[in-house]
Scaffold this motif. Structure first.
Motif, PDB file in Angstrom:
ATOM      1  N   THR A 630       0.813  -1.221   0.000  1.00  0.00           N
ATOM      2  CA  THR A 630       0.000   0.000   0.000  1.00  0.00           C
ATOM      3  C   THR A 630       0.843   1.267   0.000  1.00  0.00           C
ATOM      4  N   SER A 631       2.130   1.159   0.359  1.00  0.00           N
ATOM      5  CA  SER A 631       2.975   2.356   0.310  1.00  0.00           C
ATOM      6  C   SER A 631       3.196   2.835  -1.118  1.00  0.00           C
ATOM      7  N   LEU A 632       2.876   1.985  -2.090  1.00  0.00           N
ATOM      8  CA  LEU A 632       3.008   2.365  -3.488  1.00  0.00           C
ATOM      9  C   LEU A 632       1.762   3.070  -4.010  1.00  0.00           C
ATOM     10  N   CYS A 633       0.707   3.137  -3.196  1.00  0.00           N
ATOM     11  CA  CYS A 633      -0.542   3.764  -3.631  1.00  0.00           C
ATOM     12  C   CYS A 633      -0.417   5.280  -3.563  1.00  0.00           C
ATOM     13  N   THR A 634      -1.039   5.966  -4.544  1.00  0.00           N
ATOM     14  CA  THR A 634      -0.947   7.426  -4.600  1.00  0.00           C
ATOM     15  C   THR A 634      -2.083   8.107  -3.855  1.00  0.00           C
ATOM     16  N   THR A 635      -3.245   7.462  -3.701  1.00  0.00           N
ATOM     17  CA  THR A 635      -4.379   8.066  -3.011  1.00  0.00           C
ATOM     18  C   THR A 635      -4.107   8.104  -1.508  1.00  0.00           C
ATOM     19  N   LYS A 636      -4.231   9.301  -0.920  1.00  0.00           N
ATOM     20  CA  LYS A 636      -3.967   9.457   0.496  1.00  0.00           C
ATOM     21  C   LYS A 636      -5.270   9.536   1.272  1.00  0.00           C
ATOM     22  N   ALA A 637      -5.242   9.152   2.506  1.00  0.00           N
ATOM     23  CA  ALA A 637      -6.425   9.191   3.361  1.00  0.00           C
ATOM     24  C   ALA A 637      -6.794  10.631   3.667  1.00  0.00           C
TER      25      ALA A 637
END
Length: 925
Positions: A630-637
């Protein structure tokens, strides 16, 4: 012509033989004749005549006489100038028919053409015999030798050349073979002398050990020598090379042995001691240091009072066995051994004890240090570095300090101080462990090594350090010394576990094991040593694979880096390589492990990446799978407001989460969240809590409040008044509360006066001065009154209801000073006792009449007032417990004085002199 005559018995016993190159002979024609014979019964006479070799003309003849008598053969060579050719003859011991004799080559000196006699020395002449040749005959006396037999063979390959003829001077000697020497006597007479070795007498070594056999320089005979053997153990105790026993408690680094005359470069053995008890009284060995040329070996104890030792060479850790630059280090049982083969010495150390063995032939009379001088004489063992002899060895030991950077308190230049006494102050009970040394367990060794010194050391250790079990070291070093004398003692099983020694699970303890354990690599060696050591060894039916591979195997196959034994021909996977154990020098042969081909996996989608997982069926062939990171995901919380939280979920077949803010089901007040049913502070006048009801518009829970319940009751004299910061107000005192002695409490408003219900002479009053309520109790003091002075029936009370007077009041009471006693109260503080106070009382001329002239009321007021006063002082006690000093006015005299006519209330307002005016008003009215 050659003729041979043989008589007597024959034998087939094999004998040793020696090939000798004869001397060069001058060339002259002739024949060679050899004759041998023995005249005693049972002897053999052999005559051999050798013809000239066709290749060369004859120049001389040689007669070789072989004397054969059991058990020695003596041969005499007689030469005449008859031949010039190569010749072969033999000296035989026993019959010449033996085919198994060995041969050696040696050179004889050149001979002249004159006759030569050869004589073999012996011990007892037994018979005479005669040898003859064509021209010469000689008589010889044979000898019997009980230690040497020999055979000399002239090989056919030996040539005799006249051009290279040499001669030997009388007395010159040379070795033939098998410890046989040829000596040129004179007149061409050669004496063959076998070396006679008589057993030397066995000496007594001062160190109590058995002497050792040492081969002489000629390599033939031997003699006895007492080896240099020094030991140390315990806390610590020493036995010098010559067997002198002493104890020494230094905690520095010391010389154990160095050469007096330096023959070996950088050679020495040293010991590093440390204080091993809580009182720093006794010391124990910590490190044994061996220096030889370019190498320094350190054997250090890993843990105090244990047999755990680590080895370093030039401050670098090494694995055992180690061999380099003439130094060999290996493990032997419980000991670590340093050997220097060139010096024939070895040093052992096991953490508790050490031993140093050196040959007397190389180090005799050339050692000094704490181990003493090796010369089989204890008189000079306590030698100081300057060569002087100390009174005792413990004094001597102080002087052998060496520079050690880790011990700055130690220096060879410092004058040694006497160590504190370690003698027990009270008698010590003998240890049962020490008694084993004198008992039946060690009895087989008593005749080889006396136990008394070891017993004394054991008793010393058990008394000085009773909790360290150091007495075990005395038994261990004594058992090791016995084993060195080929006497093995199994003693640890008799100590009830005190001196037990545990081995690893794959090995077993033996008190008597080989000095060098047989391994697969050395199984063919012929170990003839009778010495044994204790230690951990491979169980029966197994053997050590190699001295550097500490693995016990049943069959000698291969052992890899994983320490697992494998048989020849066994296939296995090691380090992801396909290996096979082969017999031969290479042993284990490996090649890269082949993996089956896999279908390529594509990891599309945000957050996915490829990873190699361990294959349960083949750990060397990983499986490529897709993993989510998930550290590769661009969408932030997102960041949610109060009362809301982030909710995330990952749709199927995806890696990255989807975020949204959802209510948390809480109440929010002043940037704080509250869980349902928890109290919420809005203000202190309301009780609020968070409900489970939800506000539809805000999606937050609703806060419900109710006012704090109030108690409206106040005590008499108090009224509830609102107070800033309080919800229900506060009961505030608004009236004075007076507690008369004989009645219920009186509640008086400020400015109110009340007579005591039972005593009109007592007046209670309440005043409000500076918002402070002050209650006062006044006592009316009546003037002297004589009822007899009144007309009958005219006695009545004054208006105050307290004092009596005559009525009617036809005459006025003159203005005068009246005294009374009362308590003074000021700012809440009150006098302890009643205070005498004075006041002016009486009537003065006062009128109010109409004046026609002025058309108004005219007033004339005269007041009974003080004409002179004084100030007095009284102590007041306050509620808090402390006292203050208070001053009041005391009236000395009174008189009628004119004053402005005004309201009585105005005249009293703002003035307070202990309420006297109010009392006067009440009295007058």
């Amino acid at each position: 012509t050659a003729s041979t005559t043989i008589s007597g018995p024959s034998s087939s016993v094999p004998t040793a033989s020696t090939a000798v190159s004869p001397p060069s002979l001058p060339t002259s024609p002739g024949t060679l004749t050899t004759t041998s014979g023995v005249t005693e019964t049972g002897s053999t006479t052999k005559t051999t005549t050798l013809p000239p070799t066709p290749s060369q003309p004859s120049s001389q003849s040689t007669t070789i006489v072989t004397i054969t008598s059991s058990p020695i053969t003596t041969t005499v060579i007689h030469t005449t100038p008859t031949i010039s050719s190569a010749l072969t003859s033999s000296f035989s011991s026993g019959p010449s028919s033996s085919p198994s004799a060995s041969s050696t080559t040696a050179s004889l000196p050149s001979l002249s053409s004159s006759p030569v006699s050869v004589i073999t020395s012996g011990t007892t002449p037994t018979a005479s015999f005669t040898t003859t040749s064509g021209t010469t005959s000689s008589n010889f006396i044979p000898f019997t030798e009980t230690t040497t037999t020999s055979e000399i063979v002239f090989p056919t390959s030996t040539s005799i050349s006249g051009s290279s003829a040499t001669s030997s001077a009388p007395g010159e000697s040379w070795w033939l073979c098998n410890c046989t020497k040829a000596i040129c006597i004179e007149d061409n007479i050669i004496q063959v002398v076998p070396v006679i070795c008589n057993p030397p007498p066995k000496p007594t070594c001062s160190n109590g050990l058995s002497p050792v056999r040492v081969i002489d320089e000629d390599g033939c005979c031997w003699h006895w020598e007492c080896d240099c053997y020094c030991t140390g153990w315990g806390d610590p105790h020493y036995l010098t090379f010559d067997g002198l026993y002493y104890s020494y408690q230094g905690n520095c680094t010391y010389v154990l042995v160095e050469e007096i005359d330096k023959k070996v470069d950088n050679f020495g053995v040293y010991i590093d001691n440390y204080n091993c008890d809580a009182l720093d009284v006794v010391s124990c060995p910590r490190t044994l240091i061996v220096r030889h040329e370019t190498q320094e070996v350190r054997m250090a104890t890993v843990k105090p009072n244990t047999l755990q030792v680590e080895v370093t060479v030039n401050k670098q850790s090494v694995s055992l066995p180690y061999k380099k630059f003439g130094v060999s280090i290996y493990k032997s049982g419980i000991n670590h051994v340093v050997e220097i083969p060139e010096l024939e010495m070895n040093v052992t150390y096991n953490g508790l004890s050490f031993s140093i063995r050196m040959p007397y032939s190389l180090f005799g009379n050339n050692t000094h240090g704490q181990c003493g001088t090796c010369n089989n004489n204890t008189a000079d063992d306590c030698m100081l570095p300057n060569g002087n002899i100390a009174e005792s060895c413990d004094t001597m030991a102080d002087h052998w300090q060496v520079v050690d950077p880790s011990k700055p308190q130690c220096s060879p230049d410092l004058i040694p101080t006497k160590a504190p006494s370690t003698t027990p102050t009270q008698p010590c009970k003998e240890s049962s462990i020490c008694e084993l040394l004198l008992g039946s367990v060690f009895e087989p060794c008593h005749s080889f090594v006396r136990p008394e010194k070891y017993y004394a050391a054991c008793i010393f250790d058990s008394c000085v350090l009773p909790n360290l079990d150091l007495e075990c070291s005395s038994l261990q070093i004594y058992a090791a010394t016995c084993a060195d004398q080929s006497v093995c003692i199994d003693w640890r099983s008799h100590t009830n576990g005190v001196c037990s020694y545990k081995c690893s699970s794959d090995k077993e303890y033996r008190a008597c094991g080989p000095v060098k354990e047989v391994t697969c690599k050395s199984s063919q060696q012929n170990e003839t040593s009778t010495k044994q050591v204790e230690g951990c060894f491979c169980p029966n039916g197994t053997m050590l694979y190699d001295s550097g591979v500490d693995v016990c195997v049943k069959t000698c196959g291969c052992v890899g880096v994983d320490k697992n034994p494998r048989e020849f021909g066994e296939k296995f996977v090691l380090g992801c390589q396909d290996c096979i154990c082969l017999e031969g020098e290479n042993g284990i042969v490996c090649q890269p492990h082949e993996c089956p081909k896999q279908n390529k996996t594509s990891c599309d989608g945000e957050g996915f990446y490829e990873v190699n997982e361990v294959n349960s069926e083949d750990s060397c062939c990983p499986i490529v799978t897709c993993k989510c990171n998930t550290s590769l995901c661009t969408t932030k919380a997102p960041k949610c407001t109060l009362g809301f939280e982030v909710y995330s979920y990952i749709p199927s077949d995806q890696c990255c989460p989807v975020y949204q803010c959802v209510p948390k089901g809480v109440c929010v007040h002043q940037n704080a969240e509250f869980l349902p049913n928890s109290s919420v502070f809005v203000d202190k006048c309301q009780n609020c809590f968070c409900t489970n009801e939800v506000n539809v518009s805000t999606e937050l829970n609703i806060i419900s409040c109710e006012h704090v319940p109030c108690d409206t009751y106040c005590e008499p004299g108090y009224e509830r008044q609102p107070v800033t910061g309080e919800c229900c107000g506060r009961c505030v005192q608004t009236k004075c509360i007076i507690q008369p002695a004989n009645s219920s409490d009186l509640i008086l408003s400020p400015g109110e006066f009340v007579n005591d219900p039972y005593n009109n002479c007592t007046i209670y009053s309440c005043l409000n001065i500076n918002n402070q309520l002050i209650s006062s109790t006044s006592e009316i003091t009546c003037p002297a009154f004589n009822e007899d002075s009144c007309k009958p029936g005219t006695v009545t009370f004054l208006p105050n209801g307290c004092c009596k007077t005559c009525a009617p009041l036809d005459s006025h009471t003159p203005c005068s000073v009246r005294e009374r006693e009362d308590f003074i109260v000021y700012n809440g503080c009150r006098s302890v006792d009643r205070v005498v106070m004075t006041e002016c009382e009486g009537t003065c001329g006062t009128f109010s009449l109409y004046s026609a002239e002025a058309n108004s009321m005219e007033h004339s007021c005269s007041c009974c007032r003080e004409s002179s006063t004084s100030v007095k002082e009284v102590q007041l006690t306050c509620p808090s417990g402390y006292s203050i000093s208070h001053k009041y006015v005391y009236v000395e005299s009174c008189s009628c004085q004119d004053t402005e006519c005004r309201s009585q209330l105005q005249s009293a307002e703002g003035n307070y002199t202990t309420s006297s005016l109010n009392v006067t008003e009440r009295t007058i009215s």
